[in-house]
Write an enzyme that holds these catalytic residues in place. Structure first.
Site, PDB file in Angstrom:
ATOM      1  CD  GLU A  62       4.089  -3.868  -9.505  1.00  0.00           C
ATOM      2  OE1 GLU A  62       5.297  -4.072  -9.654  1.00  0.00           O
ATOM      3  OE2 GLU A  62       3.241  -4.743  -9.344  1.00  0.00           O
ATOM      4  CB  ALA A  98      -0.933  -0.008   1.211  1.00  0.00           C
ATOM      5  NE  ARG A 155     -13.870 -14.989 -41.473  1.00  0.00           N
ATOM      6  CZ  ARG A 155     -15.179 -15.044 -41.645  1.00  0.00           C
ATOM      7  NH1 ARG A 155     -15.829 -16.187 -41.478  1.00  0.00           N
ATOM      8  NH2 ARG A 155     -15.847 -13.957 -41.986  1.00  0.00           N
ATOM      9  CD  GLU A 170      -0.861   8.937   0.775  1.00  0.00           C
ATOM     10  OE1 GLU A 170      -1.040  10.173   0.629  1.00  0.00           O
ATOM     11  OE2 GLU A 170      -0.182   8.442   1.673  1.00  0.00           O
TER      12      GLU A 170
END
Ligand code: FAD
Length: 393
Positions: free
Chosen positions: A370, A133, A274, A136
Site C-alpha cells: 500500500e 488488484a 529476567r 504488476e
C-alpha cells in the site's frame, strides 16, 4: 495487556471505547482462532478466520449500514481500533479483517448501488472474500507503468494483463482490477469488478512470503465483464485507487501499532522477570532507555494514526498527507520496536514460534505494501511543498 489510556484521547467517542472493550473480551474468549491461524495451511486458515470474523459481527465494520454494516459510512477510527487489537494476537487474523475492507474498498467508496448490493452483504457476513488488484510486475510504486488494459466491446469490457503480489489471489470471490483504457489516447485508468469464476481469470502462481499470507498472481485473458462492472467513473480509476488507499493506509499504520504494542508487552514481561548481574533487566538503565523510546514511538504512532482517522471521519475528503505520515511513522517504528523486543529477549527472541520472532516476520511487509515508506515520503514532501502527487502506489 497493552496500555489503553489513549482511548481517553479526544479523537474517540464512547462507541469507540465500547468497541475496544468488546473486541478485547472477544479476543480473550477466542484464543483458539489465533492459535489455529498460526498452525493451519494459509488458505484454510484464512477461510476459517473470515467465517469466524463474519459470524462474530466484526466484518460489519468494513461495509456501510445499508449493505449489512454498522455505520452509515466507513468509520476509520473503528477500522483502526479493530486492526490494532487483532494485530496484537495474530498478523493473519488482522490481515483477513483488513483485506475484507480493502478488497471491496473501491466498491464501498465509489461503486454503484447495484454492485454494492451484489457484493457487500456477503463480505460483511464472512461468506465471501475480496481482493484489490493494482500491482504488476513492472508497476509497483510507479503505477503509471501499468499495462493491464480494458477495451470496450459492445456492452462489455475485455481485460488483458497480469497483476501480481495480490493478497487473497486464489481464495478471493471478487477482484477489483485496475486497468488502463485501451481505447483512449490518454490511456487513463478504469477499475472493474471481476468475479473469481470468470473464465478469463486464472491464477498462474501463488507466492510464499516470510509470514503466512495468501498471495499470488492473477492473469486476465480476454476477460469479459459487463459495463455495469465499472467501479466509480470511467477513466477515474486512479482517483478510485488513491481515495481507497487514503483510508486503508491509515489502517496499515494501526496494524503496525498493534504489533508494536504486543512487542512492548513482551519486552516488559521479559525484562521484569529476567535477572542479569543480580537484578532484573528492567532495573538496568540501558533497558529503561529502550523502553522509554519504544513507548514514546508507540504514542507518536497512535497520535498520527488516530489524527488521520479522525480527520477522515469528521469530513475531510482526502487525507493523503496525514495517512502517509501515519503509515510511514507507525510502520517504520514498529519494525524498530519489534527488533528491540527481540534484542531484549536475547536468544529466546529468535526461537521459531516465539511471539516476538513471529512479530518480526509479520511486521516487515507493512513498510512495502500500500505504498512503500519511500513513496509515503514523496507524498508527504509533495504536500508540504504544496504540490499534489498523483500516480504513486
Ligand atoms: C505481502 C504483500 C501484500 C501485497 N498485497 C497487494 C495487494 O493486495 N494488491 C496489490 O495491488 N498489491 C499488493 N502488494 C504489492 C505492493 O503494493 C507493492 O509491492 C508495492 O507497491 C511496491 O512495489 P514493488 O514491490 O514493485 O517495488 P518497487 O516499486 O520496485 O520499489 C522497490 C524499492 O524502490 C523504492 N522506490 C520506488 N520508487 C522510488 C522513488 N521514486 N524514490 C525512492 N525510492 C523509490 C521503493 O520504495 C522500494 O523500496 C503486496 C505486497 C506485499 C509484499
Amino acid at each position: 495487556m497493552a496500555d489503553k489510556s489513549y482511548l481517553a484521547w479526544p479523537f474517540f467517542d464512547d462507541s469507540h471505547r465500547n468497541l475496544a472493550d468488546n473486541l478485547e473480551a472477544w479476543c480473550a474468549a477466542n484464543e483458539s482462532l489465533f492459535l489455529d491461524s498460526h498452525r493451519l495451511p494459509v488458505d484454510e486458515a484464512c477461510r476459517q478466520i473470515v467465517h469466524t470474523l463474519g459470524s462474530a459481527g466484526w466484518l460489519k465494520y468494513v461495509v456501510p449500514k445499508t449493505y449489512g454494516g454498522i455505520h452509515e459510512r466507513l468509520d476509520v477510527r473503528s477500522l483502526c481500533l479493530i486492526r490494532e487489537s487483532l494485530a496484537q494476537h495474530s498478523g493473519l487474523v488482522e490481515f483477513c479483517f483488513a483485506l475484507q475492507g480493502l478488497g471491496v474498498g473501491p466498491i464501498t467508496l465509489f461503486g454503484s448501488d447495484a454492485l454494492k448490493q451484489k457484493i457487500l452483504p456477503n463480505i460483511a457476513a464472512g461468506k465471501s472474500i475480496g481482493a484489490f488488484a493494482i500491482s504488476e510486475k513492472e508497476a509497483g510504486s510507479d503505477l503509471n507503468a501499468m499495462t493491464t488494459s480494458a477495451r470496450r466491446v459492445g456492452d462489455q469490457y475485455l481485460i488483458d494483463g497480469e497483476k501480481t503480489w495480490i493478497s487473497n489471489a486464489g481464495i478471493a470471490d471478487h477482484y477489483v482490477v485496475f486497468c488502463r483504457m485501451a481505447d483512449e489516447k490518454e490511456r487513463r485508468f478504469i477499475s472493474l469488478a471481476v468475479d473469481a469464476g470468470n473464465p478469463g481469470l486464472s491464477i498462474p502462481e501463488r507466492i510464499e512470503v516470510m509470514a503466512p499470507h495468501p498471495l499470488g498472481t492473477i492473469r486476465l485473458r480476454d476477460c469479459a465483464v459487463t459495463a455495469d462492472s465499472v467501479v466509480g467513473e470511467v477513466s477515474k480509476g486512479m482517483s478510485v485507487a488513491l481515495g481507497t488507499l487514503d483510508i486503508f493506509r491509515t489502517t496499515v499504520g494501526a496494524a503496525a501499532l498493534g504489533f508494536s504494542r504486543r512487542a512492548l508487552d513482551e519486552a516488559l514481561a521479559h525484562s521484569t522477570e529476567r535477572t542479569a548481574f543480580g537484578q532484573p533487566l528492567s532495573a538496568l538503565q540501558i533497558t529503561q532507555a529502550k523502553i522509554a523510546d519504544m513507548a514514546t514511538a508507540i504514542d507518536a504512532s497512535a497520535l498520527l494514526v488516530y489524527r488521520a482517522a479522525w480527520l477522515r471521519d469528521t469530513g475531510a475528503q482526502r487525507i493523503n498527507r496525514e495517512a502517509g505520515m501515519a503509515k510511514l511513522h507507525a510502520t517504520e517504528s514498529a519494525q524498530w520496536i519489534v527488533d528491540n523486543a527481540v534484542q531484549l529477549l536475547g536468544a529466546k527472541g529468535v526461537v521459531a514460534g516465539a511471539t516476538v520472532e513471529r512479530l518480526y516476520r509479520e511486521v516487515r511487509a507493512l513498510r512495502i505494501y500500500e505504498g512503500a515508506s519511500e513513496i509515503q515520503k514523496l507524498i508527504i514532501a509533495g504536500q508540504v511543498l504544496s504540490g499534489t502527487k498523483q500516480g504513486h502506489n
